[in-house]
Motif scaffolding. Structure first.
Motif, PDB file in Angstrom:
ATOM      1  N   ASP A 239       0.851  -1.190   0.000  1.00 26.90           N
ATOM      2  CA  ASP A 239       0.000   0.000   0.000  1.00 26.90           C
ATOM      3  C   ASP A 239       0.890   1.244   0.000  1.00 26.90           C
ATOM      4  O   ASP A 239       1.397   1.659   1.042  1.00 26.90           O
ATOM      5  N   HIS A 240       1.094   1.830  -1.177  1.00 29.88           N
ATOM      6  CA  HIS A 240       2.007   2.962  -1.290  1.00 29.88           C
ATOM      7  C   HIS A 240       1.377   4.278  -0.847  1.00 29.88           C
ATOM      8  O   HIS A 240       2.017   5.337  -0.939  1.00 29.88           O
ATOM      9  N   ARG A 241       0.144   4.246  -0.356  1.00 32.98           N
ATOM     10  CA  ARG A 241      -0.435   5.478   0.186  1.00 32.98           C
ATOM     11  C   ARG A 241       0.195   5.838   1.529  1.00 32.98           C
ATOM     12  O   ARG A 241       0.229   7.023   1.898  1.00 32.98           O
ATOM     13  N   PHE A 242       0.688   4.836   2.261  1.00 33.69           N
ATOM     14  CA  PHE A 242       1.265   5.083   3.581  1.00 33.69           C
ATOM     15  C   PHE A 242       2.741   4.726   3.665  1.00 33.69           C
ATOM     16  O   PHE A 242       3.472   5.299   4.472  1.00 33.69           O
ATOM     17  N   TYR A 243       3.179   3.761   2.865  1.00 29.97           N
ATOM     18  CA  TYR A 243       4.571   3.316   2.913  1.00 29.97           C
ATOM     19  C   TYR A 243       5.126   3.322   1.494  1.00 29.97           C
ATOM     20  O   TYR A 243       4.443   2.921   0.551  1.00 29.97           O
ATOM     21  N   TRP A 244       6.366   3.759   1.369  1.00 31.85           N
ATOM     22  CA  TRP A 244       7.002   3.837   0.059  1.00 31.85           C
ATOM     23  C   TRP A 244       8.067   2.770  -0.086  1.00 31.85           C
ATOM     24  O   TRP A 244       8.518   2.157   0.879  1.00 31.85           O
ATOM     25  N   LEU A 245       8.490   2.607  -1.317  1.00 33.24           N
ATOM     26  CA  LEU A 245       9.564   1.684  -1.660  1.00 33.24           C
ATOM     27  C   LEU A 245      10.667   2.440  -2.401  1.00 33.24           C
ATOM     28  O   LEU A 245      10.416   3.488  -3.005  1.00 33.24           O
ATOM     29  N   ARG A 246      11.855   1.921  -2.361  1.00 32.40           N
ATOM     30  CA  ARG A 246      12.935   2.377  -3.231  1.00 32.40           C
ATOM     31  C   ARG A 246      13.278   1.232  -4.173  1.00 32.40           C
ATOM     32  O   ARG A 246      13.056   0.056  -3.851  1.00 32.40           O
ATOM     33  N   PHE A 247      13.841   1.565  -5.335  1.00 29.91           N
ATOM     34  CA  PHE A 247      13.985   0.584  -6.396  1.00 29.91           C
ATOM     35  C   PHE A 247      15.428   0.533  -6.889  1.00 29.91           C
ATOM     36  O   PHE A 247      16.209   1.477  -6.719  1.00 29.91           O
ATOM     37  N   GLN A 248      15.726  -0.578  -7.504  1.00 25.39           N
ATOM     38  CA  GLN A 248      17.010  -0.781  -8.171  1.00 25.39           C
ATOM     39  C   GLN A 248      16.723  -1.306  -9.572  1.00 25.39           C
ATOM     40  O   GLN A 248      15.906  -2.228  -9.738  1.00 25.39           O
ATOM     41  N   VAL A 249      17.374  -0.719 -10.569  1.00 19.39           N
ATOM     42  CA  VAL A 249      17.148  -1.072 -11.969  1.00 19.39           C
ATOM     43  C   VAL A 249      18.453  -1.627 -12.534  1.00 19.39           C
ATOM     44  O   VAL A 249      19.532  -1.050 -12.314  1.00 19.39           O
ATOM     45  N   ARG A 250      18.346  -2.725 -13.244  1.00 20.32           N
ATOM     46  CA  ARG A 250      19.509  -3.262 -13.951  1.00 20.32           C
ATOM     47  C   ARG A 250      19.140  -3.488 -15.413  1.00 20.32           C
ATOM     48  O   ARG A 250      18.002  -3.852 -15.727  1.00 20.32           O
ATOM     49  N   TYR A 251      20.130  -3.300 -16.316  1.00 21.95           N
ATOM     50  CA  TYR A 251      19.870  -3.401 -17.749  1.00 21.95           C
ATOM     51  C   TYR A 251      21.143  -3.841 -18.452  1.00 21.95           C
ATOM     52  O   TYR A 251      22.256  -3.646 -17.950  1.00 21.95           O
ATOM     53  N   ARG A 252      20.965  -4.411 -19.637  1.00 18.27           N
ATOM     54  CA  ARG A 252      22.096  -4.855 -20.456  1.00 18.27           C
ATOM     55  C   ARG A 252      21.631  -4.978 -21.901  1.00 18.27           C
ATOM     56  O   ARG A 252      20.468  -5.308 -22.160  1.00 18.27           O
ATOM     57  N   PRO A 253      22.520  -4.707 -22.859  1.00 20.24           N
ATOM     58  CA  PRO A 253      22.196  -5.030 -24.261  1.00 20.24           C
ATOM     59  C   PRO A 253      22.213  -6.537 -24.437  1.00 20.24           C
ATOM     60  O   PRO A 253      22.941  -7.258 -23.740  1.00 20.24           O
ATOM     61  N   GLU A 254      21.399  -7.038 -25.346  1.00 17.79           N
ATOM     62  CA  GLU A 254      21.204  -8.484 -25.454  1.00 17.79           C
ATOM     63  C   GLU A 254      22.480  -9.273 -25.737  1.00 17.79           C
ATOM     64  O   GLU A 254      22.618 -10.374 -25.213  1.00 17.79           O
TER      65      GLU A 254
END
Length: 449
Positions: A239-254
């Protein structure tokens, strides 16, 4: 002399006095026979009896009855789980004895891990199994607050055959402090034995582990051949109305095997600025509680996208092969076609590497300037040729004067000529005076007069 506070002594004594939950095999009745899978076993109707009496056997399993070979002893070879059931011996129609056969092996030792999907969800404790447990295996979990004398709450665990693991749900009362420690104990038992897991101390904050983000998409940004826009959404269990998250993104060319990662992302989108031109990229996102409590979620499902490509650079006959190398400013170099990296032909003679195929991308103004210059050059050549022909016809080209003949000196007639700035570049045509010179005609200089 050091003296401990009385409440602390009470808690320590209570914790030390709290007995550990018993974890032993399930009790077996007198008429129960235990066999291990793959073992051989013999069932007997009686120990001593008349030898001239014919004894028959029947196996009763799930309401079905099956006749077995007659005799006081019934041998069973290479037991399977399907052989478990009730075996009865008869003399005529009179039942003499019934034996319950269990085909089981001792349970695996549980290695428990607990997690909580969000601040308002219960705690789930689970452990995987290498093999399916024997029928009748029971798993229990006990939870109690640490350093207290209160009784532990008991939870029955459920086996999920598809995931091949036991799962136990621990209900969290409202108002429970997120930092309060709990003691978790587990026990798995059946008729063949029992196994107890190691006690674990957990806190509600420490076992937070969100579900992975959803709806991850990768889109190209127009006129940006090295940028990608990644979007995602919060998991439904958070429930992001009261609690937030932080994110990590990973990517690579095929073609690559290693990922580049971006941490501390607090929004649900990210712009990638160093994507490889003309290549598809694989992107994944995971989440953690905003203050770093608990563990990271699993990585999301893979999303794939490629940066924007100029339509002028597209060629339907050949694809793109990226041979970009990072420059000093962080950008990447040219993208070359795959024909430059082709191998020799199958016959070993070495086929052509690349056909000449190019498309002009010069500006149309360059064509206009080049065409105008070409027209002016042609016109000048034509003018020179025509003038030479005219002079040839008029006899302008004559032999040289005899040696010793003096040269004529040109003496200007009339008043001095005006300055160059006042003299028109082209004199108007007029009839020359008798005996005068054609000052504006070039015939004088070529006639030798």
């Amino acid at each position: 002399m050091f003296c401990c506070p009385q409440p602390l002594i009470f808690f320590l004594l209570a914790a030390a006095a709290a007995p550990r939950r018993p974890c032993g095999p399930l009790g077996l009745s007198q008429d129960t026979v235990l066999g291990r899978p793959g073992a051989n076993i013999t069932l007997r109707c009686w120990d001593e009896g008349p030898g001239n009496v014919t004894v028959s056997w029947r196996a009763e399993e799930r309401g079905r009855s099956q006749r077995l070979p007659a005799g006081n002893a019934l041998p069973l070879h290479r037991l399977r789980h399907e052989d478990a059931g009730t075996y009865s011996c008869f003399v005529g129609s009179h039942r003499l004895r019934s034996l319950r056969l269990l085909v089981q092996e001792p349970p695996e030792t549980p290695r428990v891990s607990c997690y909580r999907r969000s601040h308002d969800h219960d705690v789930l404790c689970e452990w995987p199994l290498r093999a399916k447990p024997s029928p009748g295996t029971r798993a229990m979990l006990w939870v109690k607050q640490r350093f207290t004398a209160e009784n532990a709450t008991e939870q029955r665990c459920r086996f999920f055959s598809k995931a091949q693991k036991f799962v136990c749900r621990v209900k969290v009362p409202r108002g429970t402090e997120d930092t309060k420690p709990f003691l978790v104990s587990t026990c798995v038992s059946n008729g063949a034995g029992s196994a107890a897991g190691e006690d674990k101390i957990i806190t509600l904050n420490g076992v937070l582990r969100p579900d992975p983000p959803l709806n991850v998409t990768v889109t190209a940004l127009e006129k940006a051949p090295q940028r990608l826009r990644v979007n995602w959404s919060y998991p439904l269990s958070w429930d992001h109305r009261f609690y937030w998250l932080r994110f990590q993104v990973r990517y690579r060319p095929e073609p690559a095997l290693t990922f580049s990662e971006v941490d501390q992302v607090t929004t649900t989108w990210l712009d990638i600025h160093d994507a490889w031109r003309g290549l598809r990229h694989v992107v994944q996102v995971r989440a953690q509680e905003e203050f770093g409590h608990g563990a990271w979620s699993e990585w999301s499902q893979e999303a794939v996208g490629a940066p924007w490509t100029d339509p002028k650079d597209l060629n339907s006959d050949m694809g793109f092969f990226s041979s970009q190398f990072p420059m000093e400013d962080g950008t990447y170099g040219l993208t070359l076609p795959p024909e430059l990296f082709a191998e020799d032909g199958a016959d070993g003679t070495g086929g052509p590497i690349m056909e000449a195929s190019a498309r002009s991308t010069a500006s149309p103004y360059a064509f206009l300037v080049a065409g105008g210059s070409l027209v002016l050059g042609i016109a000048l050549c034509i003018g020179i040729v025509l003038r030479c022909r005219q002079l040839w016809r008029m006899g302008g080209w004559r032999g040289a004067k005899p040696e010793g003949e003096g040269q004529h000196v040109l003496v200007p007639l009339g008043s001095p000529s005006p300055p160059l700035s006042d003299t028109p570049l082209l004199s108007p045509p007029c009839s020359p005076a008798p005996g005068g010179l054609h000052v504006t005609s070039l015939d004088y200089f070529f006639s030798g007069q």
